[in-house]
Every structure is written in structure tokens, then in C-alpha cells.
Write an enzyme that holds these catalytic residues in place. Sequence first.
Site, PDB file in Angstrom:
ATOM      1  N   ASN A  87       0.831  -1.192   0.000  1.00 31.53           N
ATOM      2  CA  ASN A  87       0.000   0.000   0.000  1.00 31.53           C
ATOM      3  C   ASN A  87       0.869   1.247   0.000  1.00 31.53           C
ATOM      4  OD1 ASN A  87      -0.526   1.981   2.477  1.00 31.53           O
ATOM      5  ND2 ASN A  87       0.214   0.026   3.320  1.00 31.53           N
ATOM      6  N   SER A 133       5.577   5.077   8.751  1.00 28.05           N
ATOM      7  CA  SER A 133       4.997   4.777   7.446  1.00 28.05           C
ATOM      8  C   SER A 133       5.959   5.214   6.350  1.00 28.05           C
ATOM      9  CB  SER A 133       3.662   5.508   7.273  1.00 28.05           C
ATOM     10  OG  SER A 133       3.216   5.413   5.929  1.00 28.05           O
ATOM     11  N   ASN A 137       5.046   6.024   3.389  1.00 25.05           N
ATOM     12  CA  ASN A 137       4.262   6.672   2.344  1.00 25.05           C
ATOM     13  C   ASN A 137       4.055   8.166   2.534  1.00 25.05           C
ATOM     14  OD1 ASN A 137       3.870   4.151   1.023  1.00 25.05           O
ATOM     15  ND2 ASN A 137       2.298   3.650   2.546  1.00 25.05           N
ATOM     16  N   THR A 138       4.658   8.754   3.566  1.00 19.01           N
ATOM     17  CA  THR A 138       4.670  10.202   3.754  1.00 19.01           C
ATOM     18  C   THR A 138       6.120  10.656   3.687  1.00 19.01           C
ATOM     19  OG1 THR A 138       2.670  10.219   5.117  1.00 19.01           O
ATOM     20  CG2 THR A 138       4.152  12.107   5.321  1.00 19.01           C
ATOM     21  N   LYS A 151       5.232   3.777  17.165  1.00 16.72           N
ATOM     22  CA  LYS A 151       5.263   2.666  16.213  1.00 16.72           C
ATOM     23  C   LYS A 151       6.479   2.807  15.307  1.00 16.72           C
ATOM     24  CE  LYS A 151       2.280   0.006  13.105  1.00 16.72           C
ATOM     25  NZ  LYS A 151       0.913  -0.138  12.593  1.00 16.72           N
ATOM     26  N   ASN A 180       5.744  -1.568  11.606  1.00 19.82           N
ATOM     27  CA  ASN A 180       4.956  -1.067  10.485  1.00 19.82           C
ATOM     28  C   ASN A 180       5.288  -1.872   9.227  1.00 19.82           C
ATOM     29  OD1 ASN A 180       3.353   0.738   8.865  1.00 19.82           O
ATOM     30  ND2 ASN A 180       3.832   2.394  10.284  1.00 19.82           N
TER      31      ASN A 180
END
Length: 357
Positions: A116, A181, A183-184, A215, A244
Site C-alpha cells: 500500500n 509509514s 508513504n509520507t 510505532k 509497520n
Amino acid sequence: MYRLLFAQVLRRFDAETMHHMTIRALRVLSMAPVAKRRLYRRFAPRDEALRVQAFGVHFPSPFGLAAGFDKDAGCVEALAAFGFGHVEVGTITAHAQPGNPRPRLFRLVADHAIVNRMGFNNAGADAAARRLRRPRGVPAVVGVNIGKTKVIPEELAVRDYVAAARKLAPLADYLVVNVSSPNTPGLRDFQAVELLRPLLKEVRRAAGRTPLLVKIAPDLADEDVDAVADLAVELGLSGVIATNTTIGRQGLSKADAGVAAETGGLSGRPLKARSLEVLRRLRARVGDQVTLVSVGGVENVDDVWERLLAGATLVQGYTGFIYEGPLWPWRINRALSRRLRRHGYTSIREVIGRVPT
């Protein structure tokens, strides 16, 4: 039955379209008092032996749903009714944002995995707070996972996290700072201790009495995992969630090679070994000074049991929910209860950390 349905029908639909359809159905169920109470009576964990306490919060089972599924806190009650011992919502940002362009969610069916690059798509902290304030028809332990708004510059990131924490911490059983994450842009840089320390200090102040966890990514070098562990002890954090998604692509089958080439975070079965490795390293470093929550590659009761033995107080899954269906948490809880009795334990607490790291 669900596996057959997935293999013959569901996998043919776009992954994100199916996700949104599922969320809408669960939201409807969350607003149906009679139906959700009946489901709760049938599937929610009731075995006293499964109950566990972590950072002052009582959990009916150690097995919960990881962040990423219910991004806007819209279907907590339905998820609890199906048997999750806790539901971690989010990632939620202080400001609403659409996330990254579609397509951004891909199945790797042969590997029971997902890639994702959603990019924290959510309606923002105010909208989530309104949903979390609603009275609940069934009990639910709710964690809130917060992240950085993409358009906020890095020098204002602390302020952005604090804004989300102030709105959401009073409504959460625990709060999670997501700095892991992929994705940022620039987010994972905040896992460096010199940046993470001031961030966690300010968010902790904003969170008040709400337990605060951080996390981390599986892609951290071992010495960086140790540094975060030491920081968690130093600051008196309530816990560390490991891990993650990963940007790595090791161990994937050739059948999924095309999808694996997509950018984004990989979750599911291929993450299992590294997630367990990070958990064991954290346990060796912090002992029982900090609550450890294990997530990554959890598919069945064997995985949950292994994480508990390795020192996790709580275990989370997400990708397995997609491949195993809505009764997945109920089946895991039932199997956990049976395994406890088979091994002569009277409480899940007796299992945690029994394997030397």
C-alpha cells in the site's frame, strides 16, 4: 467458505474498492444496535483467561486489529463485535487529506501480502473525534494512531502531531505516534532519536494521562531499534509497536513479482520473520519496562502464540483479516483459549515472555 469466496470472487475486484465497500458495510452494522449486540454476544472474547492488562487498560483478548483498516474510526463497534480485543484506528492526521493518487493498494495473493501507498488518507482529527464521542452499543478498546499531515513542513511537524493529540487523546484508550509509514515523505526521519525525543515529549504532554506508544519500522537497523527502545524507557513511554510495513521485497514468490514492483509498504506473511526479530530485540533491551505490541505477518494462532512467548503483551493483525475474513479474530481467540488449557495455563499473562530472548 470465505476463502472460497475470496478466491473465486473478491480477488477479482480492485483492492481499494473492496476495502471501501467493506468499511461501508461495517459502518452500517455499527449503527444497527440489535445486530451488533447479537454479533458481540456470539463472537466477542469472553474467556477470562484471555484477559490482559497493559498500561492500565483492560483488554478482553491480547489480539487486536492494527491501524490502517479503520482509518476514520467509523466502524469500531462492528470490529469489536467480530472479536477483536482492541481496535487501533487511523492513521489520523490533524488535517483532512486525500492521500496519494490511486491505484495505491495492491494484493500479493500468493504471498498473503499487500502493498500500500495510501498516504494517510483520512477525514482529519475533528471528524474522527466526532465519531469517537458517540455512545457505544458494545464495549470496545480503542487505540488512536496519529501521523503527520503531508502538506505540513517538517519544521512544524511537532506542532501538527500535538494538534492531533489534543483532539484525540481524551477519546482514546491509548495513543500511538506513527513515525514509521513509508508513504509520507520524510516521516521515517523522525525515528532518529534526536528528532524523535522532542516529538514524543511534546505529544506526551498533550496526551495527558492517555498512554502513549510509538510505532517503528522493520527497516530500522538493529542499533536504531536499540536507540528507540532506550528512548522509550528514558521518556517513560507506555509502549512500542513493532512493526509497520516494510519497503523491502525479500522472500516474495515469482507469482507476485509484478505487483511487488509497486512502490509502498509491504505487509503480511513476508514481514513475519523481521517483525518477530525486532520484537525479540526490543524485549531483550527493555524487558518488561515497556509494553510491547507485535504486528507484522500475523496470520494464525501459532503466530500470536509465538509473539506472546517472545514478550509481546498485545498482538495485532491486519492483512490476515483480508485473506481470512470476518471470523478471523473469533477463530484466533477460540484457538488461544484451547491452547492455554492444553498447556495447563490459567491466564494468558502466564505465557508472555516465557521464551528467553
